[in-house]
Write a protein that holds these residues in place. Structure first.
Motif, PDB file in Angstrom:
ATOM      1  N   LYS A 364     -76.378 -20.159 -58.740  1.00 45.75           N
ATOM      2  CA  LYS A 364     -76.884 -20.983 -58.645  1.00 45.75           C
ATOM      3  C   LYS A 364     -78.832 -20.322 -59.477  1.00 45.75           C
ATOM      4  CE  LYS A 364     -77.974 -20.822 -54.175  1.00 45.75           C
ATOM      5  NZ  LYS A 364     -77.914 -22.210 -52.638  1.00 45.75           N
ATOM      6  N   GLU A 365     -78.718 -19.223 -58.895  1.00 46.49           N
ATOM      7  CA  GLU A 365     -79.931 -18.235 -59.073  1.00 46.49           C
ATOM      8  C   GLU A 365     -80.223 -18.233 -60.744  1.00 46.49           C
ATOM      9  OE1 GLU A 365     -78.024 -17.247 -55.152  1.00 46.49           O
ATOM     10  OE2 GLU A 365     -77.621 -17.804 -56.676  1.00 46.49           O
ATOM     11  N   GLN A 366     -79.454 -18.229 -60.957  1.00 44.51           N
ATOM     12  CA  GLN A 366     -79.914 -17.453 -62.648  1.00 44.51           C
ATOM     13  C   GLN A 366     -78.981 -18.823 -63.413  1.00 44.51           C
ATOM     14  OE1 GLN A 366     -80.855 -14.695 -63.341  1.00 44.51           O
ATOM     15  NE2 GLN A 366     -80.578 -13.776 -61.110  1.00 44.51           N
ATOM     16  N   PRO A 367     -80.462 -19.901 -63.822  1.00 40.28           N
ATOM     17  CA  PRO A 367     -79.803 -20.950 -64.053  1.00 40.28           C
ATOM     18  C   PRO A 367     -78.854 -20.522 -66.325  1.00 40.28           C
ATOM     19  CG  PRO A 367     -81.669 -20.730 -63.993  1.00 40.28           C
ATOM     20  CD  PRO A 367     -81.519 -19.575 -63.864  1.00 40.28           C
ATOM     21  N   TRP A 368     -79.824 -19.826 -66.327  1.00 42.09           N
ATOM     22  CA  TRP A 368     -79.004 -18.951 -67.484  1.00 42.09           C
ATOM     23  C   TRP A 368     -78.156 -18.285 -67.770  1.00 42.09           C
ATOM     24  CZ3 TRP A 368     -80.774 -23.495 -69.872  1.00 42.09           C
ATOM     25  CH2 TRP A 368     -82.298 -24.073 -69.931  1.00 42.09           C
ATOM     26  N   GLY A 369     -77.183 -17.781 -66.368  1.00 44.14           N
ATOM     27  CA  GLY A 369     -76.726 -17.676 -66.650  1.00 44.14           C
ATOM     28  C   GLY A 369     -76.367 -15.689 -67.063  1.00 44.14           C
ATOM     29  N   LEU A 370     -75.318 -14.794 -66.184  1.00 48.91           N
ATOM     30  CA  LEU A 370     -75.401 -13.769 -66.309  1.00 48.91           C
ATOM     31  C   LEU A 370     -73.921 -13.048 -67.188  1.00 48.91           C
ATOM     32  CD1 LEU A 370     -76.372 -12.568 -62.736  1.00 48.91           C
ATOM     33  CD2 LEU A 370     -77.212 -12.473 -65.099  1.00 48.91           C
ATOM     34  N   ILE A 371     -73.977 -12.363 -67.756  1.00 54.94           N
ATOM     35  CA  ILE A 371     -73.102 -12.008 -68.338  1.00 54.94           C
ATOM     36  C   ILE A 371     -73.539 -10.284 -68.993  1.00 54.94           C
ATOM     37  CG2 ILE A 371     -73.531 -12.373 -70.828  1.00 54.94           C
ATOM     38  CD1 ILE A 371     -70.691 -13.260 -71.415  1.00 54.94           C
ATOM     39  N   GLY A 372     -72.359  -9.735 -68.353  1.00 53.99           N
ATOM     40  CA  GLY A 372     -72.225  -7.978 -68.796  1.00 53.99           C
ATOM     41  C   GLY A 372     -71.055  -6.930 -68.112  1.00 53.99           C
ATOM     42  N   PHE A 373     -71.920  -6.041 -68.365  1.00 48.75           N
ATOM     43  CA  PHE A 373     -70.776  -4.964 -67.536  1.00 48.75           C
ATOM     44  C   PHE A 373     -71.118  -5.048 -66.386  1.00 48.75           C
ATOM     45  CE2 PHE A 373     -70.808  -3.833 -71.971  1.00 48.75           C
ATOM     46  CZ  PHE A 373     -69.635  -3.395 -72.295  1.00 48.75           C
ATOM     47  N   VAL A 374     -70.267  -4.678 -65.417  1.00 48.19           N
ATOM     48  CA  VAL A 374     -70.088  -3.887 -64.125  1.00 48.19           C
ATOM     49  C   VAL A 374     -68.743  -2.870 -63.477  1.00 48.19           C
ATOM     50  CG1 VAL A 374     -70.965  -6.111 -63.050  1.00 48.19           C
ATOM     51  CG2 VAL A 374     -68.205  -6.166 -63.622  1.00 48.19           C
ATOM     52  N   PRO A 375     -69.453  -2.136 -62.628  1.00 50.62           N
ATOM     53  CA  PRO A 375     -68.070  -0.799 -62.868  1.00 50.62           C
ATOM     54  C   PRO A 375     -66.827  -1.684 -62.227  1.00 50.62           C
ATOM     55  CG  PRO A 375     -69.848  -0.746 -61.629  1.00 50.62           C
ATOM     56  CD  PRO A 375     -70.328  -1.881 -62.289  1.00 50.62           C
ATOM     57  N   GLN A 376     -65.900  -1.227 -62.223  1.00 55.20           N
ATOM     58  CA  GLN A 376     -64.006  -1.283 -61.604  1.00 55.20           C
ATOM     59  C   GLN A 376     -65.020  -0.228 -60.428  1.00 55.20           C
ATOM     60  OE1 GLN A 376     -62.064  -0.453 -64.082  1.00 55.20           O
ATOM     61  NE2 GLN A 376     -61.795  -2.016 -65.513  1.00 55.20           N
ATOM     62  N   PRO A 377     -64.116  -0.521 -58.885  1.00 57.81           N
ATOM     63  CA  PRO A 377     -63.837   0.177 -57.894  1.00 57.81           C
ATOM     64  C   PRO A 377     -63.599   2.123 -58.361  1.00 57.81           C
ATOM     65  CG  PRO A 377     -62.340  -1.627 -57.180  1.00 57.81           C
ATOM     66  CD  PRO A 377     -62.849  -1.433 -58.791  1.00 57.81           C
ATOM     67  N   GLY A 378     -64.558   2.800 -57.995  1.00 56.80           N
ATOM     68  CA  GLY A 378     -64.746   4.284 -58.412  1.00 56.80           C
ATOM     69  C   GLY A 378     -64.860   4.465 -59.655  1.00 56.80           C
ATOM     70  N   SER A 379     -65.464   3.448 -59.935  1.00 60.75           N
ATOM     71  CA  SER A 379     -66.340   4.047 -61.429  1.00 60.75           C
ATOM     72  C   SER A 379     -67.611   4.420 -61.244  1.00 60.75           C
ATOM     73  CB  SER A 379     -66.911   2.566 -62.025  1.00 60.75           C
ATOM     74  OG  SER A 379     -67.533   3.336 -63.467  1.00 60.75           O
ATOM     75  N   THR A 380     -68.553   5.298 -61.570  1.00 57.65           N
ATOM     76  CA  THR A 380     -69.336   6.259 -61.562  1.00 57.65           C
ATOM     77  C   THR A 380     -70.548   4.980 -62.006  1.00 57.65           C
ATOM     78  OG1 THR A 380     -69.134   7.673 -63.662  1.00 57.65           O
ATOM     79  CG2 THR A 380     -68.988   8.012 -60.734  1.00 57.65           C
ATOM     80  N   ALA A 381     -70.284   3.636 -63.560  1.00 58.71           N
ATOM     81  CA  ALA A 381     -71.112   3.696 -64.722  1.00 58.71           C
ATOM     82  C   ALA A 381     -72.587   2.591 -63.508  1.00 58.71           C
ATOM     83  CB  ALA A 381     -70.783   2.666 -65.524  1.00 58.71           C
ATOM     84  N   GLY A 382     -73.091   1.933 -64.565  1.00 54.72           N
ATOM     85  CA  GLY A 382     -74.002   1.207 -63.556  1.00 54.72           C
ATOM     86  C   GLY A 382     -73.512  -0.163 -63.824  1.00 54.72           C
ATOM     87  N   VAL A 383     -74.507  -0.801 -63.376  1.00 55.37           N
ATOM     88  CA  VAL A 383     -74.159  -2.895 -63.568  1.00 55.37           C
ATOM     89  C   VAL A 383     -75.110  -2.758 -64.950  1.00 55.37           C
ATOM     90  CG1 VAL A 383     -74.804  -5.063 -63.296  1.00 55.37           C
ATOM     91  CG2 VAL A 383     -74.515  -3.567 -61.254  1.00 55.37           C
ATOM     92  N   ARG A 384     -75.153  -3.423 -65.673  1.00 54.00           N
ATOM     93  CA  ARG A 384     -75.853  -3.451 -66.647  1.00 54.00           C
ATOM     94  C   ARG A 384     -75.407  -4.902 -67.441  1.00 54.00           C
ATOM     95  NH1 ARG A 384     -76.048  -3.202 -72.531  1.00 54.00           N
ATOM     96  NH2 ARG A 384     -74.431  -2.458 -73.414  1.00 54.00           N
ATOM     97  N   VAL A 385     -76.264  -6.448 -67.018  1.00 54.67           N
ATOM     98  CA  VAL A 385     -76.246  -7.486 -67.366  1.00 54.67           C
ATOM     99  C   VAL A 385     -77.253  -8.463 -67.819  1.00 54.67           C
ATOM    100  CG1 VAL A 385     -74.568  -7.990 -65.943  1.00 54.67           C
ATOM    101  CG2 VAL A 385     -76.658  -8.184 -65.425  1.00 54.67           C
ATOM    102  N   ASN A 386     -76.900  -9.221 -68.832  1.00 56.61           N
ATOM    103  CA  ASN A 386     -78.433 -10.714 -69.483  1.00 56.61           C
ATOM    104  C   ASN A 386     -77.856 -11.844 -69.617  1.00 56.61           C
ATOM    105  OD1 ASN A 386     -80.022  -8.000 -70.439  1.00 56.61           O
ATOM    106  ND2 ASN A 386     -78.121  -7.767 -71.903  1.00 56.61           N
ATOM    107  N   ASP A 387     -78.822 -12.306 -69.255  1.00 61.76           N
ATOM    108  CA  ASP A 387     -78.793 -13.503 -69.560  1.00 61.76           C
ATOM    109  C   ASP A 387     -77.791 -14.448 -70.633  1.00 61.76           C
ATOM    110  OD1 ASP A 387     -80.574 -13.762 -71.097  1.00 61.76           O
ATOM    111  OD2 ASP A 387     -82.037 -15.152 -70.288  1.00 61.76           O
TER     112      ASP A 387
END
Length: 494
Positions: A364-387
């Protein structure tokens, strides 16, 4: 790889057995093989044997004649070279004469030898002439056939007893410390690579499956965990599920130290063929899938929520996995600065290089959605999402927020930005992110009355930061032009 598990091919490979059965009786009686052809060997349909009319005790101990053994060792190098079998013989013994029918029905006679090799399986082979040999068959195959034909021939040389003794050295790289308690040949392939498949039992520890080149063939030796063949015709008989679980519990502990493992299964091989996926069930929490290297060292874990591409989890209820994932994703997004109490999600795919999943979220906080990359457990990469406005400029993977909903918002905003222009949005082209305003999206808007605009939708998606009519953009030679067919051709005369 297709493995044939019936006896048909193996019996063909052991075509000399039919007459050799009698020779086993001669040998077990302690008779000198050189005299075997002077004896009359009789066979009955019941499988009983007589030598010169005397019933033979097949349980009698085999006795080696040193002279025959020495002569056999002198003969055998040329025989195995002719058969093109890779064997450094350490022992050999002439078991006696035999006769069998070739594929064309021609009957041929020969001398039957047993051979023990420095490495690899012992075998029995028929020498027909200095230029011809019959098909060889391993001592393990002979042992398998005897399970259904009790009077059939077995290997008797000390080096070939038990028939699986040679496997001890073979399994050590895969099963260190394995003291083989039992082994069996499961079957053979009839096409390349030509291998025999063996199961090896290791007593108190887990055994496994060994694929080994057939006699006279070249094929790599391969090991498979019993989990890999579980539920197939190659399923292990000498290793329990508990023994296999014990081998993989360190993997589960590395992946999640709190998991109390209650089940494990083989999921598949990764696409690089250098690792295995295993699913673990936990008594006290949702399970997961772990990727290991071929030596069972842990690589990374995949939540059940992200495992759709691997067929999903079987030990964790989908509802439990989703609830667990919702909480995990909500915390992950919030920490990255994207408040989102996840109520649903959709894993689109995985970026193997960074060990991140590409996921769509609903909250509900993101009315235009969120989609993108989220790290799996153990990954050192960051979150990168957009609407989903930005998603429309490239992948167009949003499903919780549709393009129709986005267009309706743009219709609302352009009417505010261009009042009195009667723009009912008929089409939208999503061009890309704005260089000048972080988070803003550049779009081309087509109106049903043929008015058109190049517009910048503000980062909050509640206003249009700038809008330029297609005609003006064209006259000013702006870098971004309208390209939707007929867009910007509005005339007051229309």
């Amino acid at each position: 790889m297709k493995i044939s598990f019936d006896f048909k091919k193996m019996v063909q490979r052991a075509q000399t057995l039919a007459i050799a059965l009698g020779l086993a009786i001669v040998a077990s009686a302690g008779s000198h093989p050189a005299y075997a052809e002077q004896k009359k060997i009789e066979f009955s349909k019941a499988g009983k044997f007589k030598v010169d009319g005397v019933k033979v005790d097949t349980s009698a101990a085999f006795k080696i004649d040193p002279a025959v053994q020495a002569k056999s060792m002198a003969d055998i190098p040329a025989i195995i070279a002719l058969a093109k079998i890779d064997c450094d013989p350490v022992d050999a013994y002439l078991m006696g004469p035999t006769e069998f029918a070739k594929d064309d029905g021609t009957k041929v006679k020969g001398q039957l030898y047993e051979v023990a090799c420095k490495t690899g399986p012992g075998f029995i082979i028929t020498s027909i002439s200095p230029t011809e040999v019959g098909q060889a068959f391993t001592c393990s195959l002979a042992a398998k056939l005897q399970a259904t034909r009790p009077d059939s021939i077995l290997c008797v040389l000390p080096e070939n007893k038990p028939h699986y003794a040679w496997l001890t050295a073979i399994v050590q790289p895969y099963l260190p410390g394995c003291q083989i308690s039992d082994a069996r040949v499961i079957g053979s392939t009839s096409t390349e690579p030509l291998i025999d498949r063996y199961e090896v039992g290791c007593g108190a520890q887990a055994g496994g499956i060994i694929d080994y080149a057939q006699l006279g063939a070249k094929a790599p030796t391969e090991f498979k965990s019993c989990l890999v063949v579980d539920g197939t015709s190659s399923a292990c008989q000498f290793t329990t599920k508990e023994q296999t679980m014990a081998v993989l519990k360190p993997v589960a502990t590395t992946a999640d130290k709190d998991c109390q493992v209650n089940n494990v299964r083989f999921v598949g091989v990764n696409k690089e063929n250098d690792g295995m996926f295993y699913e673990f069930g936990c008594t006290n929490k949702p399970g997961f899938i772990a990727l290991t290297k071929l030596d069972n060292t842990f690589e990374r874990s995949i939540t059940c929520a992200s495992a759709a591409g691997l067929g999903g989890c079987k030990f964790t209820d989908a509802g439990v996995a989703a609830a667990d994932a919702n909480g995990t994703y909500s915390a992950l997004l919030g920490k990255a600065g994207f408040p989102c109490t996840v109520t649903d999600y959709n894993v689109v795919g995985t970026q193997e290089q960074t060990k991140r999943d590409y996921v769509e979220f609903k909250c509900k906080e993101q009315p235009w959605g969120l989609i993108g990359f989220v790290p799996q457990p153990g990954s050192t990469a960051g979150v990168r999402v957009n609407d989903c406005f930005i998603d429309q400029t490239s992948r167009k993977n949003c499903t919780f927020v549709t393009e129709t909903q986005l267009r309706a918002q743009i219709d609302k905003l352009i009417k505010v930005a261009q009042p009195g222009k009667d723009c009912d949005v008929s089409d939208v082209r999503y061009i890309g992110e704005s260089d000048g305003i972080e988070g803003a999206v550049i779009v081309e808007i087509a109106c049903s009355n043929k008015r058109g605009y190049i517009a910048i939708i503000a980062p909050n998606r509640n206003s249009i930061a700038d809008s330029t009519p297609c005609k003006i953009a064209k006259s000013h030679n702006d870098p971004v032009q309208c390209t939707i067919a007929g867009n910007g051709t509005y005339s007051s005369a229309d």
